[in-house]
Design a protein around this motif. Structure first.
Motif, PDB file in Angstrom:
ATOM      1  N   MET A   1      71.246 -17.561  25.248  1.00 26.88           N
ATOM      2  CA  MET A   1      70.490 -17.422  26.498  1.00 26.88           C
ATOM      3  C   MET A   1      70.122 -18.794  27.080  1.00 26.88           C
ATOM      4  O   MET A   1      70.181 -19.017  28.288  1.00 26.88           O
ATOM      5  N   ARG A   2      69.745 -19.720  26.176  1.00 26.49           N
ATOM      6  CA  ARG A   2      69.403 -21.068  26.641  1.00 26.49           C
ATOM      7  C   ARG A   2      70.614 -21.726  27.329  1.00 26.49           C
ATOM      8  O   ARG A   2      70.501 -22.349  28.369  1.00 26.49           O
ATOM      9  N   LEU A   3      71.766 -21.560  26.712  1.00 28.29           N
ATOM     10  CA  LEU A   3      72.971 -22.193  27.265  1.00 28.29           C
ATOM     11  C   LEU A   3      73.325 -21.547  28.607  1.00 28.29           C
ATOM     12  O   LEU A   3      73.700 -22.222  29.566  1.00 28.29           O
TER      13      LEU A   3
ATOM     14  N   THR B   1      87.370  -8.461  29.210  1.00 23.04           N
ATOM     15  CA  THR B   1      86.774  -7.220  28.698  1.00 23.04           C
ATOM     16  C   THR B   1      86.180  -7.452  27.311  1.00 23.04           C
ATOM     17  O   THR B   1      86.517  -8.433  26.643  1.00 23.04           O
ATOM     18  N   ALA B   2      85.339  -6.504  26.898  1.00 22.92           N
ATOM     19  CA  ALA B   2      84.737  -6.524  25.556  1.00 22.92           C
ATOM     20  C   ALA B   2      84.132  -7.890  25.243  1.00 22.92           C
ATOM     21  O   ALA B   2      84.369  -8.460  24.187  1.00 22.92           O
ATOM     22  N   ARG B   3      83.379  -8.395  26.157  1.00 28.26           N
ATOM     23  CA  ARG B   3      82.755  -9.725  25.982  1.00 28.26           C
ATOM     24  C   ARG B   3      81.248  -9.560  25.724  1.00 28.26           C
ATOM     25  O   ARG B   3      80.683  -8.483  25.872  1.00 28.26           O
ATOM     26  N   GLY B   4      80.628 -10.677  25.397  1.00 28.63           N
ATOM     27  CA  GLY B   4      79.176 -10.690  25.220  1.00 28.63           C
ATOM     28  C   GLY B   4      78.703  -9.903  24.013  1.00 28.63           C
ATOM     29  O   GLY B   4      77.610  -9.346  23.997  1.00 28.63           O
TER      30      GLY B   4
ATOM     31  N   GLY C   1      83.565 -18.988  26.625  1.00 29.77           N
ATOM     32  CA  GLY C   1      84.880 -18.527  26.204  1.00 29.77           C
ATOM     33  C   GLY C   1      84.692 -17.781  24.895  1.00 29.77           C
ATOM     34  O   GLY C   1      83.608 -17.837  24.301  1.00 29.77           O
ATOM     35  N   GLU C   2      85.723 -17.105  24.445  1.00 29.13           N
ATOM     36  CA  GLU C   2      85.573 -16.289  23.246  1.00 29.13           C
ATOM     37  C   GLU C   2      86.503 -16.765  22.140  1.00 29.13           C
ATOM     38  O   GLU C   2      87.690 -16.977  22.361  1.00 29.13           O
ATOM     39  N   VAL C   3      85.931 -16.939  20.946  1.00 31.37           N
ATOM     40  CA  VAL C   3      86.740 -17.228  19.760  1.00 31.37           C
ATOM     41  C   VAL C   3      86.196 -16.384  18.619  1.00 31.37           C
ATOM     42  O   VAL C   3      84.989 -16.397  18.363  1.00 31.37           O
ATOM     43  N   ALA C   4      87.075 -15.654  17.969  1.00 33.95           N
ATOM     44  CA  ALA C   4      86.692 -14.749  16.875  1.00 33.95           C
ATOM     45  C   ALA C   4      85.529 -13.854  17.291  1.00 33.95           C
ATOM     46  O   ALA C   4      84.634 -13.565  16.500  1.00 33.95           O
TER      47      ALA C   4
END
Ligand SMILES: Cc1cc2nc3c(=O)[nH]c(=O)nc-3n(C[C@H](O)[C@H](O)[C@H](O)COP(=O)(O)OP(=O)(O)OC[C@H]3O[C@@H](n4cnc5c(N)ncnc54)[C@H](O)[C@@H]3O)c2cc1C
Length: 811
Positions: free
Chosen positions: A426-428, A415-418, A436-439
């Motif tokens: 976008m390129r990646l 949740t609460a991603r992006g 993955g999410e960090v900070a």
């Protein structure tokens, strides 16, 4: 006369179990002038209705230390205060009903051993003997934790409050704090309807109100309440010595409650609560029942405890508890405001955490620093965007259930991603990145080849991305890999005193010529490592500090706090204005050289050099440095040029996009430390094997120097970080696995990954030995690492297994 004093040394806001514990421990530390203000009645927020489960172990060594302390404290509180707590240590049983949960439980039990907490593998049959109502037809195995138990939350809080009063703390109920007084960047008191109280320190222990109280002071306390459920059955004649039982596969726990059974839930999709604000009248309130929501838990419970089918439910309970974005509580001094401390967001473990967290925060307030590494729960790990209500609302619906969800390695929030994206996002993504999410940042962790969905398939064994990551490591070791490192935090430090101040803050010598990057630690007065980063001299009066995304807030805070007030220095966070592309691998020079007029040869552009150069049409800063242990450059480019640069580099062909998992594998083979795991504020550079980065002989004193000199003079270190490699290429290590030498437990792994180049699991970890962790001690021992209660032979080394002389980076 007003009952409210006009001043106090320390004001605590909130009379739940946390505020009471902080007050109790401040009194124990001799603080007499402490005032606790509670808006209604003590325990009337969340504390009064908790289930009261207490565990001896949490997910890190130091949090376990705090949990163990809570248990010890609750055991002795009655004797000390005369107020019973209701603590019973009947132990707890966790059952597994599938192979993967069984893997997880065994790994957890092995971690318990690492932290010296008793944990016993038991059969399903034995579990049933201990918990006779248990249906074990589908139980694969179980772990018994003999020291776990349950306490009465309200009584425990009242015992702490009584102990605090006995120590001189003044507690006032029905006194709501309505504002925070600040002066010169510090907390200076509180406002109430009955008047103001000036104070030197203000502590926010306001539970699910802590976010609002934080906002009164301009401080982010990211948490949100969610509905939290349990039911209590009609009497079932349960014995009072029944252990607590957890069946995480069906999101439930079971606790004996005066002969009845209390069944609590950690459902995967929780219900955030209080979006429109918490009613002013809230006091010992319950939330409305939601039987439909609880129904699946109850069905699972009837399967697990068949007798429930013929037992009525006496009480359906729903109460709010606060949850944080990463499911860990928020502790410590707020980076935004000096002398404003926070202890909140306890994610349904506030009762078991209160003793330890209260002790740690009291010591932090009095001593000026945490008593040991508490980064896991340090409020400085939060980013400002995480305090937004909509973000918290989304995240909390997931956070509650995670306590009992599978604790997969590399598990990502859904949740609460992006929300926070690098210019290359976008390129990646177009190139198959799995993020993955960090900070709050989205970072490419690995790249899926064409035709494969970039999605995690979790397991304790090799996950679906294992071979793709291996390919990325191979490309970096043998050819060239491209890493998006834009999430690095970057701070510009400028002014005529920049060198002088940074020389005091850095353990390395940063009085270098412009155009040099220096790897350094920032130490505290105890010699512990507060930060691990690079400092690049851009010009005579300008430096750029580059550090990890996860520690951005903490490091900026440390930097600003340690620059003396009279210094002519300006600090700017320029993180978002610059992207960073890491071009790493033996063919990196061959890739870049045709694109630039600058001479990238080893003599003209040696390791550690940092220059402004042009690549294609883009002006950027290239720094020859690597976290992967290969020849390579980090390219610091203004954000608006990042995509163009990326296209230019990728257009050359032969470059492989690599993610963070590959970076982790590469760095651990080279034994590069990771702050927060391998090095923390309680480890010195000497213990961490980073003595080479300390400039004892530089022409300036630096914070922590005296302690290091003493440590050096004391001879062989009784604690030292080593690198480990399993001999068997099959098992995987994740960290917190126990380390044995000649059969004796001597430490646990601090970080681990699969070393794709070396072909086996690699880890680091501190080892303790009174006589000194010398090279003889390392070489003469038989080393083993425990993975899920099975020991595996390992090699131990003081030097990196991969390229110990760093020759590959310097060609
Ligand atoms: C159903 C349920 C079951 C649970 N089971 C367990 C369990 O088994 N084990 C466990 O460890 N934890 C459990 N918990 C979690 C635990 O109850 C909480 O983590 C803990 O009580 C939090 O304590 P606290 O002091 O932070 O918050 P609270 O108890 O809410 O205290 C905060 C206090 O601050 C006061 N306050 C707020 N604003 C102001 C202001 N402006 N001025 C003055 N005072 C103010 C409030 O009135 C309140 O009394 C459970 C929670 C729930 C809901």
């Amino acid at each position: 006369m007003s009952r409210l004093p006009s001043q106090a040394e320390i004001v605590i806001i909130g009379g739940g179990i946390i505020g009471c514990s902080v007050a109790y421990h401040l009194a124990k530390l001799g603080r007499k002038d402490v005032l606790l203000l509670e808006r209604k009645k003590l325990t009337s927020g969340t504390t009064w209705h908790a289930a009261g489960l207490v565990r001896a172990m949490l997910y890190s060594g130091n949090l376990t230390k705090l949990a163990r302390y809570s248990l010890e404290l609750y055991t002795r509180l009655e004797k000390e205060t005369g107020q019973a707590t209701g603590l019973k240590q009947n132990g707890s049983i966790s059952i597994a009903t599938n192979a993967e949960r069984w893997d997880e439980l065994r790994r957890g039990a092995s971690m318990a051993k690492a932290f010296r907490v008793e944990a016993e593998e038991i059969s399903a049959k034995k579990a049933q003997e201990m918990w006779p109502l248990l249906n074990i037809e589908d139980v694969v195995g179980a772990i018994f934790f003999p020291r776990d138990g349950q306490t009465n939350p309200a009584d425990t809080a009242m015992a702490l409050a009584k102990g605090a009063r006995m120590g001189g703390v003044k507690i006032l109920e029905d006194c709501k704090v309505t504002g925070i007084i600040t002066r010169d960047g510090r907390a200076a008191g509180v406002r109430t309807a009955e008047g103001d109280v000036t104070a030197e320190v203000v502590v926010n222990c306001a539970g699910m109100w802590a976010r609002e109280v934080g906002l009164m002071a301009g401080v982010a306390v990211p948490l949100h309440a969610a509905e939290h459920f349990y039911v209590v059955t009609e009497p079932m004649d349960l014995p009072p010595n029944l252990p607590v039982m957890r069946n995480m596969d069906s999101c439930a726990y079971y606790k004996e409650d005066a002969g009845k059974l209390l069944i609590g839930a950690f459902e995967p999709q929780a219900k955030p609560w209080g979006m429109a604000g918490i009613p002013e009248t809230f006091c010992f309130d319950e939330l409305p029942e939601d039987f439909d929501h609880f129904q699946p838990i109850l069905e699972g419970a009837i399967h697990r405890v068949p007798k429930l089918a013929e037992t009525g439910i006496r009480k359906f309970f729903n109460g709010p508890e606060s949850f944080s974005p990463d499911q860990r509580y928020l502790l410590g001094e707020a980076p935004e405001l000096k002398n404003f401390f926070v202890a909140a967001g306890f994610n349904s473990i506030g009762i078991q955490s209160a003793g330890g967290a209260g002790m740690a925060l009291a010591e932090w307030i009095v001593g000026g620093h945490p008593p040991f590494d508490l980064w896991d729960v340090d409020i400085r790990r939060m980013s400002p965007h995480q305090n937004r209500k909509t973000y918290l609302y989304d995240r909390v619906s997931e956070a509650l259930g995670l306590l009992y969800a599978m604790h997969w390695p590399y598990r990502q929030f859904e949740t609460a991603r992006g929300i926070r994206l690098t210019p290359l996002y976008m390129r990646l993504k177009e190139n198959g990145a799995c993020f993955g999410e960090v900070a709050g940042w989205e970072r490419a962790n690995w790249f899926a080849p064409k035709g494969v969905e970039p999605k995690y398939d979790y397991s304790f064994k090799r996950q679906n991305w294992f071979s793709y990551c291996a390919g990325e490591v191979k490309a970096t070791r043998e050819k060239v890999g491209l890493f998006d490192q834009s999430t690095f935090a970057k701070f510009l430090v400028r002014g005529s005193d920049a060198e002088r101040e940074l020389q005091r803050i850095c353990a390395a010598d940063v009085a270098v010529a412009p155009g040099r990057a220096v790897y350094t630690q920032w130490l505290n007065a105890r010699g512990g490592i507060e930060a691990d980063l690079t400092v690049t001299r851009l010009a005579e009066e300008a430096y750029m500090v580059v550090t990890a995304a996860a520690t951005a807030g903490r490091d900026l805070h440390w930097l600003k706090r340690n620059i003396r007030p009279d210094a002519r220095v300006l600090v700017d966070d320029v993180t978002n204005s610059m992207a960073v592309l890491g071009v790493m691998g033996p063919e990196s020079r061959a890739l870049l050289q045709p694109l630039t007029d600058a001479d990238l040869g080893n003599e003209a552009f040696p390791f550690g050099a940092s220059r402004e150069i042009t690549i294609g049409n883009v002006q950027l800063r290239a720094t020859r440095i690597s976290y992967m242990g290969e020849l390579g450059w980090e390219l610091y480019v203004p954000s608006e040029f990042a995509t163009g640069l990326f296209d230019t580099l990728m257009g050359r062909g032969g470059v492989k996009l690599c993610g963070m998992h590959a970076m982790d594998s590469l760095r651990i083979e080279k034994a590069y430390r990771h702050w927060g795991h391998d090095i923390t504020d309680e480890d010195t550079p000497l213990e961490a094997g980073l003595g080479f980065a300390v400039a004892f002989d530089k022409n300036a004193d630096f914070i922590g120097r005296d302690v290091l000199l003493k440590q050096k003079a004391n001879g062989p270190l009784p604690k030292r970080l080593l690198q480990f490699a399993l001999e068997d290429p099959e098992p995987l290590l994740y960290h917190n696995e126990p380390i044995y030498r000649d059969g004796e437990l001597v430490g646990h792994t601090s970080s681990a990954s699969y070393g794709h180049h070396l072909g086996r699991a690699i880890a680091m970890g501190y080892v303790r030995h009174e006589g000194g962790v010398t090279s003889d001690y390392v070489a003469s021992g038989k080393w083993e690492i425990d993975v899920g209660l099975r020991r595996h032979a390992a090699q131990a080394s003081l030097r990196p297994f991969y390229d110990p002389t760093s020759a590959r980076m310097k060609v």
